[in-house]
Design a protein around this motif. Structure first.
Motif, PDB file in Angstrom:
ATOM      1  N   LYS A 183      -0.688   5.752   2.605  1.00  0.00           N
ATOM      2  CA  LYS A 183      -0.341   5.882   1.192  1.00  0.00           C
ATOM      3  C   LYS A 183       0.102   4.562   0.584  1.00  0.00           C
ATOM      4  N   ASP A 184       0.525   3.622   1.377  1.00  0.00           N
ATOM      5  CA  ASP A 184       0.931   2.313   0.884  1.00  0.00           C
ATOM      6  C   ASP A 184      -0.312   1.585   0.375  1.00  0.00           C
ATOM      7  N   PRO A 185      -0.362   1.262  -0.923  1.00  0.00           N
ATOM      8  CA  PRO A 185      -1.579   0.641  -1.463  1.00  0.00           C
ATOM      9  C   PRO A 185      -1.764  -0.816  -1.044  1.00  0.00           C
ATOM     10  N   PHE A 186      -0.761  -1.395  -0.384  1.00  0.00           N
ATOM     11  CA  PHE A 186      -0.826  -2.815  -0.046  1.00  0.00           C
ATOM     12  C   PHE A 186      -0.757  -3.039   1.454  1.00  0.00           C
ATOM     13  N   THR A 187      -1.420  -4.071   1.888  1.00  0.00           N
ATOM     14  CA  THR A 187      -1.322  -4.485   3.284  1.00  0.00           C
ATOM     15  C   THR A 187      -0.008  -5.226   3.488  1.00  0.00           C
ATOM     16  N   PRO A 188       0.470  -5.345   4.734  1.00  0.00           N
ATOM     17  CA  PRO A 188       1.675  -6.144   4.978  1.00  0.00           C
ATOM     18  C   PRO A 188       1.533  -7.575   4.464  1.00  0.00           C
ATOM     19  N   GLU A 189       0.327  -8.116   4.541  1.00  0.00           N
ATOM     20  CA  GLU A 189       0.100  -9.488   4.052  1.00  0.00           C
ATOM     21  C   GLU A 189       0.283  -9.556   2.534  1.00  0.00           C
ATOM     22  N   GLN A 190      -0.205  -8.551   1.816  1.00  0.00           N
ATOM     23  CA  GLN A 190      -0.038  -8.533   0.364  1.00  0.00           C
ATOM     24  C   GLN A 190       1.430  -8.414  -0.023  1.00  0.00           C
ATOM     25  N   ARG A 191       2.159  -7.561   0.683  1.00  0.00           N
ATOM     26  CA  ARG A 191       3.588  -7.403   0.384  1.00  0.00           C
ATOM     27  C   ARG A 191       4.352  -8.692   0.657  1.00  0.00           C
ATOM     28  N   GLU A 192       4.016  -9.364   1.738  1.00  0.00           N
ATOM     29  CA  GLU A 192       4.677 -10.629   2.044  1.00  0.00           C
ATOM     30  C   GLU A 192       4.321 -11.681   1.002  1.00  0.00           C
ATOM     31  N   SER A 193       3.072 -11.670   0.563  1.00  0.00           N
ATOM     32  CA  SER A 193       2.650 -12.596  -0.483  1.00  0.00           C
ATOM     33  C   SER A 193       3.421 -12.345  -1.781  1.00  0.00           C
TER      34      SER A 193
END
Length: 352
Positions: free
Chosen positions: A34-44
């Motif tokens: 359900k999280d629309p973002f990857t961990p990389e996107q969130r870190e970015s």
């Protein structure tokens, strides 16, 4: 036989335990999906927020999320709220030849008021939009959406901002108080409009134009709607232009998040519609100046301001978020050019 019967229930218990473990695992997977973002996107997004803190990084760490709630690191919104107030204050001061001290007092109070009330509007927006902000990459790091400020903490902070705003209004003529109070429903309704209509820009444009009404009684001038009305409508059109282009930054995320905007309903017709609104904006602006008997400064700087705005609209790439953001922020300069012409006329009236 007894031994077999004793072992059998144990095996059944183990067999029941295994599916439970699978259920817990699958629930976690579902949450991740359900999280629309990857961990990389969130870190970015987190790194981008830290990089854009500017002078806020020098504040005590506990203060930073609250400063972000007020968008102190992004003053463009406050500036766009303040500029039309300066228009009205200056045109009103020109119309009654108000003393310079009156003009400076009003602009000072409105500067504080714009900072506080824009911040209050952002807090209300973030409190209502927590679950939507989590689905848009540009907003996922906002203090409430990211969990750095709770809703209760935000509500307490909102109360303090409203108290300061009330103090500013009480420092102005009483007419400003009730006119300012009339704007509160529009400020509160904006977050709801982007859930249920494709035109939240209408609501925010009303809010960002309210200073065109307040500026007249602020300096002791009568609220002449033959001047304030066209000025209000001109700023309303201007806000519709820059906020519609601003909305194109998030259109891909907004589709999945369920956030509505003119960018999604106008789509490829945005430039045509915005250019039509531009024409109405210019006509309304110059009508206000004509009704106020403004001088050469108003028309000269105004003409340049509209020439500049027209070119910026033409140059903006609606499919490039960076281009849309540049257009949005650059409108502060355009608004200041409009104001400069009014200011020239007012100062010439006083000193020449």
């Amino acid at each position: 036989m007894i031994g077999i019967r004793l072992v059998s229930p144990l095996r059944n218990i183990r067999s029941l335990a295994n599916p439970l473990r699978h259920v817990r695992f699958n629930t976690t997977v579902v949450k991740q999906l359900k999280d629309p973002f990857t961990p990389e996107q969130r870190e970015s997004a987190r790194l981008a927020r830290l990089a854009n803190l500017g002078w806020l990084r020098h504040l005590p760490e506990k203060w930073i999320p609250y400063a972000e709630l007020l968008r102190l690191e992004k003053p463009v919104g406050t500036s766009l709220l303040l500029v039309p107030s300066f228009w009205a204050i200056t045109m009103a001061s020109y119309s009654i030849a108000a003393p310079l001290t009156t003009f400076l007092y009003a602009t000072s109070l409105f500067s504080v008021g714009a900072l506080v009330m824009r911040g209050a509007g952002c807090i209300i927006n973030d409190m209502l939009d927590k679950d939507l902000d989590n689905k848009v990459l540009r907003t996922v790091e906002r203090p409430i959406a990211s969990g750095r400020v709770s809703r209760n903490q935000a509500f307490t902070f909102l109360a303090s901002q409203m108290f300061i705003g009330l103090g500013v209004l009480l420092s102005l003529p009483f007419e400003c108080f009730y006119l300012g109070a009339l704007s509160l429903p529009f400020i509160s309704l904006y977050p709801l409009f982007k859930r249920f209509t494709y035109y939240p820009q209408v609501m925010i444009s009303i809010c960002f134009s309210w200073g065109c009404l307040l500026g007249f009684p602020a300096v002791g001038a009568p609220l002449d709607l033959s001047i304030a009305g066209p000025l209000f409508f001109s700023n309303f059109c201007w806000s519709m232009i820059y906020d519609s282009i601003y909305a194109h930054q998030d259109k891909e995320f907004d589709k999945t998040a369920g956030v509505k905007s003119t960018a999604l309903v106008w789509k490829d017709n945005t430039k045509k519609i915005v250019n039509s609104i531009f024409v109405v904006q210019a006509l309304s602006f110059f009508t206000a100046g004509f009704m106020a008997n403004m001088g050469l400064g108003f028309y000269s700087f105004g003409a340049y301001g509209f020439y500049r705005l027209f070119n910026r609209i033409k140059q903006t790439d609606l499919d490039n978020p960076a281009s849309c953001w540049f257009f949005f922020t650059d409108n502060v300069k355009t608004g200041l050019y409009f104001w400069a012409g009014m200011l020239v006329d007012y100062l010439m009236l006083l000193f020449i």
